[in-house]
Design a protein around this motif. Structure first.
Motif, PDB file in Angstrom:
ATOM      1  N   THR A  15     -36.612  17.221  -9.314  1.00  0.00           N
ATOM      2  CA  THR A  15     -35.558  16.803  -8.376  1.00  0.00           C
ATOM      3  C   THR A  15     -35.133  15.354  -8.618  1.00  0.00           C
ATOM      4  O   THR A  15     -33.952  15.037  -8.496  1.00  0.00           O
ATOM      5  CB  THR A  15     -36.000  16.979  -6.908  1.00  0.00           C
ATOM      6  N   ILE A  16     -36.077  14.524  -8.980  1.00  0.00           N
ATOM      7  CA  ILE A  16     -35.751  13.129  -9.284  1.00  0.00           C
ATOM      8  C   ILE A  16     -34.932  13.060 -10.569  1.00  0.00           C
ATOM      9  O   ILE A  16     -33.941  12.329 -10.649  1.00  0.00           O
ATOM     10  CB  ILE A  16     -37.026  12.271  -9.376  1.00  0.00           C
ATOM     11  N   VAL A  17     -35.325  13.839 -11.575  1.00  0.00           N
ATOM     12  CA  VAL A  17     -34.580  13.881 -12.837  1.00  0.00           C
ATOM     13  C   VAL A  17     -33.139  14.310 -12.585  1.00  0.00           C
ATOM     14  O   VAL A  17     -32.198  13.687 -13.084  1.00  0.00           O
ATOM     15  CB  VAL A  17     -35.254  14.835 -13.849  1.00  0.00           C
ATOM     16  N   GLU A  18     -32.964  15.361 -11.816  1.00  0.00           N
ATOM     17  CA  GLU A  18     -31.611  15.852 -11.532  1.00  0.00           C
ATOM     18  C   GLU A  18     -30.761  14.786 -10.857  1.00  0.00           C
ATOM     19  O   GLU A  18     -29.601  14.585 -11.215  1.00  0.00           O
ATOM     20  CB  GLU A  18     -31.674  17.108 -10.661  1.00  0.00           C
ATOM     21  N   SER A  19     -31.319  14.106  -9.871  1.00  0.00           N
ATOM     22  CA  SER A  19     -30.577  13.068  -9.146  1.00  0.00           C
ATOM     23  C   SER A  19     -30.218  11.897 -10.055  1.00  0.00           C
ATOM     24  O   SER A  19     -29.068  11.445 -10.070  1.00  0.00           O
ATOM     25  CB  SER A  19     -31.406  12.543  -7.963  1.00  0.00           C
ATOM     26  N   LEU A  20     -31.199  11.410 -10.799  1.00  0.00           N
ATOM     27  CA  LEU A  20     -30.944  10.275 -11.689  1.00  0.00           C
ATOM     28  C   LEU A  20     -29.954  10.633 -12.790  1.00  0.00           C
ATOM     29  O   LEU A  20     -29.055   9.846 -13.111  1.00  0.00           O
ATOM     30  CB  LEU A  20     -32.254   9.772 -12.306  1.00  0.00           C
ATOM     31  N   ALA A  21     -30.106  11.828 -13.369  1.00  0.00           N
ATOM     32  CA  ALA A  21     -29.192  12.246 -14.432  1.00  0.00           C
ATOM     33  C   ALA A  21     -27.762  12.342 -13.904  1.00  0.00           C
ATOM     34  O   ALA A  21     -26.817  11.879 -14.557  1.00  0.00           O
ATOM     35  CB  ALA A  21     -29.638  13.582 -15.021  1.00  0.00           C
ATOM     36  N   PHE A  22     -27.596  12.909 -12.737  1.00  0.00           N
ATOM     37  CA  PHE A  22     -26.267  13.019 -12.130  1.00  0.00           C
ATOM     38  C   PHE A  22     -25.648  11.634 -11.951  1.00  0.00           C
ATOM     39  O   PHE A  22     -24.492  11.406 -12.325  1.00  0.00           O
ATOM     40  CB  PHE A  22     -26.361  13.747 -10.784  1.00  0.00           C
ATOM     41  N   LEU A  23     -26.406  10.716 -11.388  1.00  0.00           N
ATOM     42  CA  LEU A  23     -25.886   9.368 -11.139  1.00  0.00           C
ATOM     43  C   LEU A  23     -25.577   8.620 -12.437  1.00  0.00           C
ATOM     44  O   LEU A  23     -24.546   7.945 -12.540  1.00  0.00           O
ATOM     45  CB  LEU A  23     -26.881   8.567 -10.298  1.00  0.00           C
ATOM     46  N   MET A  24     -26.441   8.737 -13.427  1.00  0.00           N
ATOM     47  CA  MET A  24     -26.222   8.035 -14.694  1.00  0.00           C
ATOM     48  C   MET A  24     -25.020   8.606 -15.446  1.00  0.00           C
ATOM     49  O   MET A  24     -24.217   7.854 -16.013  1.00  0.00           O
ATOM     50  CB  MET A  24     -27.473   8.097 -15.567  1.00  0.00           C
TER      51      MET A  24
END
Length: 64
Positions: A15-24
């Motif tokens: 879930t953290i990966v998904e959030s960070l990837a989306f934002l980046m």
């Protein structure tokens, strides 16, 4: 045309990966993902990213 800056997200929580990837990606970065410390080191040895977002508590090898 200039290349997009690159970021490696080294994180084992999906879930953290998904959030960070989306934002980046929204900010214009090309995103790579490593889910453990050793794969992060392997990826960095192949191609050094412009930025690394690093979790220090990962399986296999920690972020320190």
């Amino acid at each position: 045309m200039t290349e997009k800056p690159t970021v490696l997200i080294a994180e084992d929580e999906e879930t953290i990966v998904e959030s960070l990837a989306f934002l980046m990606e929204k900010e214009g970065f090309t995103v790579s993902i490593a889910t453990n410390g050793q794969s992060a080191i392997d990826m960095i040895s192949q191609d050094i990213p412009d930025m690394i977002l690093l979790d220090v508590m990962m399986p296999g090898r920690d972020g320190f």
